[in-house]
Design an enzyme around this catalytic site. Structure first.
Site, PDB file in Angstrom:
ATOM      1  CB  SER A 164      28.839 103.658  -8.678  1.00 35.97           C
ATOM      2  OG  SER A 164      27.974 104.614  -8.146  1.00 35.97           O
ATOM      3  CG  ASP A 192      26.635 109.480 -13.444  1.00 38.73           C
ATOM      4  OD1 ASP A 192      25.602 109.510 -12.746  1.00 38.73           O
ATOM      5  OD2 ASP A 192      27.579 108.715 -13.221  1.00 38.73           O
ATOM      6  CG  HIS A 242      25.390 106.060 -12.339  1.00 38.39           C
ATOM      7  ND1 HIS A 242      26.496 106.718 -11.844  1.00 38.39           N
ATOM      8  CD2 HIS A 242      25.217 104.970 -11.538  1.00 38.39           C
ATOM      9  CE1 HIS A 242      26.959 106.073 -10.782  1.00 38.39           C
ATOM     10  NE2 HIS A 242      26.206 105.007 -10.586  1.00 38.39           N
TER      11      HIS A 242
END
Length: 702
Positions: free
Chosen positions: A554, A640, A675
């Site tokens: 991320s 995501d 995610h």
């Protein structure tokens, strides 16, 4: 002519994404983007329904998946070996310690066969155990590929079970309320929520936050159980697009608090828990950069805030209508003051400094406070949890783990300081902590700031520069990396790969200042710290140039992406999960779910030229150069909504045009995940095994 990637005497055509050049401009700066076309205007609809993805984009992602599978086919046996190893260290049929509510004790368990948890309860004075939730049965009943559980809450009268599900990975949660005794739904499904469920104390209502068209929770609704969703009452609405909202009950269950915040500014409202028609009242008006969180306990309101206290303090007052705050816990420089856990006779809190945490307990009657020292190890991650709803007790659960020692939970008596081990993380395949060495070092960064480093290695690994080393980093949003135990890492450590965590700026390991020095126009400090750690480890012979494997996910992917553009020669390879690689494009698009709320983290490039120039100077996608890059493995997910799949897809496509090496560049897209990757225990282990197999392959350890 397409390039041919040659590896191990096998070849396969490299996937190529079609170029459709777009000239972009902002603040009189123009740049070319050959792959911006894959970002669809209806991207949020695509996240909810993958069938709306452009066919040519789907084809490209599937080609990349096939290419990745081809080049990792020689690791299939290793992946299976790693999967079995990692799973073998997990006690599959495990149970949590019970929590005693008013009439029941509740706990969860996992089974050998299952991938999801089971929630159980037993009424006091009986032996009958009720299964009130079974994730595997629920998933089977719905017949879905992805099964994400957002919240699981039991009502105060123990009658209802509230749960929220995300069946795509896009974090659009649907709320369900079920009567536990009949196992039947007693409310309409509530769609497009953030997932959190808060019951009213009389169990007639639930409170929840609704997602807007940009996937931002900015409204709090009250739903009366048994009525139509159409009749739900809006009790709070946040007008700013940068702020998101949540609701919770106070520790004494006398008030509900609504918190609205971005990453570094907050504001709270409250209303009485027995208020018939809730009318939230403001506690303190928001001030830019001021975070505060109010709780209620035993006649006082406690405020955990950084106002006039950079690393937080705690103050309290008797009345919120006539606020006269007095300092309760004073601020300390570069020592992060944590929140409070309340018992009738004790108040427990934490402090964090230099990436290490401590626990303190205050005797309410004497007002004396002391540190809780219940273990001898120096590198620990302590935590406290309550064992019952009745707070008239001297007993709590204290837990700790270290990078080499599995989690342990003690029943701790705050009064006489006696402790009893009540649960230890079991490693079925065996674990001897004496085989491992944990070190806390620090190095000097480019500007003189000292960066903490946590090192975990096998005692047989030689410190002569010959070892490979995995360097993990994150450094954003004030999120600190804690030195806790992870049995999965042992699969690399046991194969002579040293695991190192770089506690870079952007986290809060050294307080708010550590965060502030790693964001906005100081974001590059995060990258410089990471590079400084890498060079220090080479200098101290933990590893050598081109033996380091960088890893981050991320916003940690932003870190890794920026670093390999800046200092690729240090790395053998990198692993990036759902990485934030096209950060300039995302920052310029204010319609995306997270962008507006992150202006105080990364800046506002669209409206501020200084921010634009700065982000443009480090954004990984914009700073790809014609040079040699290390081996690269990128994973992303189609659903995501935090880091859109098109960021790593564009980065991969552009990097293929520019890189001058013959190293691996692999992109793997999960077509049914979000995610956090795929759902379920086995799927999560498979993903870790794949990452580790890549690391071992490029390290010539297969």
């Amino acid at each position: 002519e397409k390039k041919i990637h040659v590896l191990n005497y096998n070849y396969m055509k490299i996937p190529q994404l079609e170029k459709k050049t777009e000239i972009k401009s902002c603040h009189d700066v123009r740049w070319k983007d050959n792959y911006s076309w894959i970002h669809q205007s209806n991207i949020l609809d695509v996240l909810k329904d993958g069938s709306k993805l452009l066919p040519e984009v789907r084809k490209y992602l599937e080609e990349e998946n096939a290419y990745t599978q081809y080049h990792l086919k020689d690791t299939k046996k290793l992946q299976k070996e790693l999967f079995n190893e990692i799973k073998g260290r997990i006690k599959l049929d495990d149970e949590s310690l019970p929590y005693k509510d008013k009439e029941y004790e509740y706990w969860t368990k996992t089974t050998t066969e299952g991938n999801y948890s089971i929630k159980l309860r037993k009424k006091f004075g009986t032996d009958k155990i009720e299964e009130i939730w079974n994730g595997d049965k629920e998933k089977e009943k719905l017949n879905v590929k992805y099964f994400g559980v957002g919240d699981l809450e039991v009502s105060y009268n123990d009658k209802y079970l509230g749960y929220s599900l995300d069946l795509k990975g896009s974090e659009y949660y649907t709320i369900y309320i079920r009567d536990i005794s009949s196992n039947k739904l007693v409310a309409e499904k509530i769609k497009d929520t953030s997932g959190g469920i808060t019951f009213s104390l009389d169990d007639k209502f639930i409170f929840y936050s609704k997602l807007d068209e940009k996937h931002r929770p900015r409204k709090i609704f009250r739903h009366k159980i048994g009525t139509s969703v159409i009749e739900d009452t809006l009790i709070f609405e946040e007008k700013s697009e940068a702020f998101t909202v949540s609701i919770g009950v106070s520790s004494d269950e006398k008030f509900f608090f609504i918190t609205t915040s971005d990453h570094n500014t907050s504001e709270q409202y409250y209303f009485s828990a027995n208020e018939e028609n809730p009318k939230p009242k403001l506690i303190k008006q928001r001030k830019k950069g001021i975070i505060y969180s109010v709780n209620s306990w035993n006649g006082y309101f406690y405020n955990h805030t950084n106002e006039d206290a950079e690393d937080f303090k705690i103050e309290r007052c008797k009345d919120l209508t006539n606020q006269k705050w007095e300092t309760y816990i004073t601020a300390k420089d570069e020592v992060l003051i944590g929140g409070l856990v309340f018992l009738n006779d004790w108040i427990i809190r934490s402090e964090t400094s230099n990436a290490l945490s401590k626990l303190f307990v205050k005797n309410v009657k004497t007002d004396l406070e002391e540190e809780i020292k219940f273990v001898d190890e120096k590198v620990i991650e302590p935590g406290v949890s309550l064992i019952q709803k009745d707070r008239n007790t001297d007993l709590v659960h204290l837990g700790y783990s270290s990078p080499k020692t599995q989690a342990r939970v003690y029943l701790y008596n705050l009064k006489n300081k006696e402790k009893k081990l009540v649960k230890e993380q079991e490693i079925p395949s065996g674990h001897d902590s004496s085989n491992y060495i944990v070190e806390r070092l620090q190095c000097t960064s480019h500007d003189g700031r000292v960066v903490p480093i946590t090192i975990t290695r096998h005692k047989k690994t030689k410190i002569d520069g010959s070892a490979n080393l995995l360097l993990y980093g994150y450094g954003s949003y004030g999120n600190s990396l804690s030195p806790s135990f992870s049995s999965t890492k042992l699969s690399l450590i046991n194969r002579d790969i040293i695991w190192v965590t770089a506690h870079t700026r952007g986290g809060m390991e050294r307080g708010m200042k550590w965060w502030k020095e790693g964001k906005l126009l100081k974001k590059k400090n995060t990258f410089e710290d990471y590079i400084a750690v890498a060079k220090y480890l080479i200098e101290k012979k933990y590893t050598s140039k081109r033996k380091i494997i960088g890893m981050g996910g991320s916003a940690g992917g932003l870190l890794i992406g920026a670093v390999i553009n800046q200092a690729p020669e240090l790395f053998l390879g990198v692993i990036m999960a759902v990485p934030f690689l096209d950060s300039l494009t995302t920052n310029l698009d204010h319609s995306l779910p997270l962008t507006v709320g992150e202006f105080d983290e990364f800046g506002n490039a669209k409206d501020n030229k200084e921010h634009f120039d700065y982000i443009y100077s480090y954004a990984p996608y914009n700073n790809i150069r014609k040079m040699d890059y290390p081996h690269i493995f990128i994973t992303t997910s189609l659903s995501d909504n935090r880091v859109l799949f098109d960021e790593p897809a564009k980065f991969t496509a552009k990097l293929r045009d520019y890189k001058t090496d013959n190293n691996l560049l692999l992109l793997k897209t999960e077509m049914n995940a979000g995610h956090g990757g795929k759902s379920g225990r086995d799927s999560a282990i498979e993903e870790i095994a794949l990452d580790y197999a890549f690391a071992l392959k490029i390290s010539n350890k297969i």
